[in-house]
Design a protein around this motif. Structure first.
Motif, short mmCIF file in Angstrom:
data_model
loop_
_atom_site.label_atom_id
_atom_site.label_comp_id
_atom_site.label_asym_id
_atom_site.label_seq_id
_atom_site.Cartn_x
_atom_site.Cartn_y
_atom_site.Cartn_z
N UNK A 184 0.70 -1.48 0.21
CA UNK A 184 -0.21 -0.10 0.00
C UNK A 184 1.37 1.52 -0.19
N UNK A 185 0.75 2.03 -1.16
CA UNK A 185 1.92 3.37 -1.44
C UNK A 185 1.46 3.98 0.04
N UNK A 186 0.16 4.02 0.69
CA UNK A 186 -0.24 5.27 1.94
C UNK A 186 0.21 4.71 2.56
N UNK A 187 0.61 3.61 2.89
CA UNK A 187 1.48 3.45 4.26
C UNK A 187 3.17 3.98 3.71
N UNK A 188 3.02 3.21 2.75
CA UNK A 188 4.77 2.92 3.31
C UNK A 188 5.17 5.04 2.79
#
Length: 394
Positions: A290-294
């Motif tokens: 998940x890009x938003x997590x990273x």
């Protein structure tokens, strides 16, 4: 004639004595190296200064130079820079290179529990509104945010128990949050960087709901919350922090992971091995793409180093590092360790031998490449400790 010979012998003896009293490599190796400073037409990448094995003379000569275009960016993810009052150069760095930062966190504030439901913020005497205005003007393109770090100070066991465990804990937490929101509005902060997890010990597992509520209320008031987060060290408590991250990251702007201080005088070695930093990232991401997590992760970068001797050692900042390098030979090359992706140098003098681990352009570049590979940002501790040409990489 005998008198003349005796005089010659005395002179030679004096010369030998004075030579012995001088450090073996002190100053001699620096002949002809004239440090340069100020803006240049090209950056350190174009000038071929980012090399695995830099020469001492090149570090001394070019460390205070930098690309004249401070608006250009070589790193596309978020960058946070800490500034401390005890390294005043950081204030100037923030103003010059503001376009390269998304967040600047001056280490100004402490919060104390004075009595039930009464919280006091100290350190506000360090707030510099003129400096904040200059940083915001220079970093307007990035919409730069100024988020002072705030840390728990002088909290007793009874305070922590009241805050996390007592039936009135929600009231306590509400008073805490309100005091910080009030200070942000009064002093025109964009939010805060909160450091608390390393100080609350056994109450860490009770902190998640508080952080979630804190983050929600800050967001509702147009303010940002960044949380300082511990790195993975293989401790039993680390598993909790890995799991807690999944519950925390949606509620905060970012987490600033303290991926430095891997070694210490009792166990000398690299400041932050690249393989360890990578492990810390993998533990937090845990296979989730998940890009938003990273993007919520800010990987800690140290801009200080450590100087070790047989008697121990301790931290070394940029100005001290450059002065120490002047005792090395001009053509001495810094050693690079492929496993840790760090450079070090050994310098010998009559005072003893020093082994110094301090960031280089190459070691920083390797860490920025790691951050880009994983889609995370970086947090620099702290910008007053670094060298001017480091900022060309960002």
């Amino acid at each position: 004639m005998q008198c003349f010979k005796t005089s010659i012998q005395v002179i030679l003896l004096l010369n030998v004595c004075f030579a012995t009293l001088s450090p073996p490599s002190d100053k001699k190796g620096q002949k002809g190296v004239k440090p340069q400073e100020g803006p240049r037409k090209s950056n350190v990448l174009d000038r071929k200064l980012v090399t695995e094995a830099p020469l001492v003379k090149d570090i001394i000569k070019y460390h205070a130079t930098y690309h004249q275009d401070v608006y250009s960016q070589n790193f596309g993810n978020s960058v946070l820079g800490y500034v401390t009052p005890w390294n005043n150069k950081g204030y100037d760095i923030a103003k010059i290179w503001a376009p390269k930062f998304n967040y600047i966190s001056p280490v100004w504030l402490q919060i104390k529990r004075q009595s039930p439901n009464i919280y006091i913020i100290t350190g506000l005497h360090d707030v510099d509104h003129a400096w904040m205005k200059s940083v915001r003007q220079k970093g307007a393109r990035n919409n730069i945010k100024i988020l002072p770090r705030i840390i728990f100070e002088n909290w007793q066991g009874s305070d922590l128990k009241a805050f996390f465990m007592e039936p009135t804990s929600l009231t306590e937490q509400k008073a805490f949050i309100e005091e910080i929101k009030k200070a942000c509005k009064q002093w025109k902060f964009d939010g805060v960087v909160l450091e608390m997890l390393s100080q609350i010990g056994k109450y860490a597992d009770k902190s998640v709901k508080f952080i979630q509520q804190f983050g929600l209320e800050m967001t509702e008031n147009g303010l940002s919350l960044i949380l300082v987060y511990p790195p993975y060290r293989g401790f039993p408590t680390d598993e909790f922090y890995i799991q807690a991250f999944n519950d925390i990251y949606p509620y905060v702007e970012a987490v600033s992971v303290m991926t430095y201080d891997f070694s210490n005088p009792q166990k000398p070695g690299p400041n932050a091995p690249l393989y360890w930093m990578k492990l810390c990232l993998e533990k937090l991401i845990d296979g989730d793409e998940n890009p938003s997590k990273k993007s919520k992760i800010l990987l800690g970068l140290n801009f200080y180093g450590n100087s070790y001797t047989v008697n121990g050692g301790g931290p070394i900042v940029g100005t001290e590092y450059i002065e120490t390098l002047k005792n090395a030979k001009n053509n001495q090359v810094l050693t690079y360790n492929n496993n840790t992706a760090e450079n070090y140098i050994e310098i010998r003098s009559l005072q003893g031998s020093k082994k110094i681990f301090y960031p280089t352009l190459y070691s920083i570049q390797k860490r920025l490449e790691l951050a880009e590979e994983y889609g995370v940002g970086v947090a620099i501790w702290e910008i007053g400790q670094g060298l001017d040409y480091f900022y060309d990489l960002f």
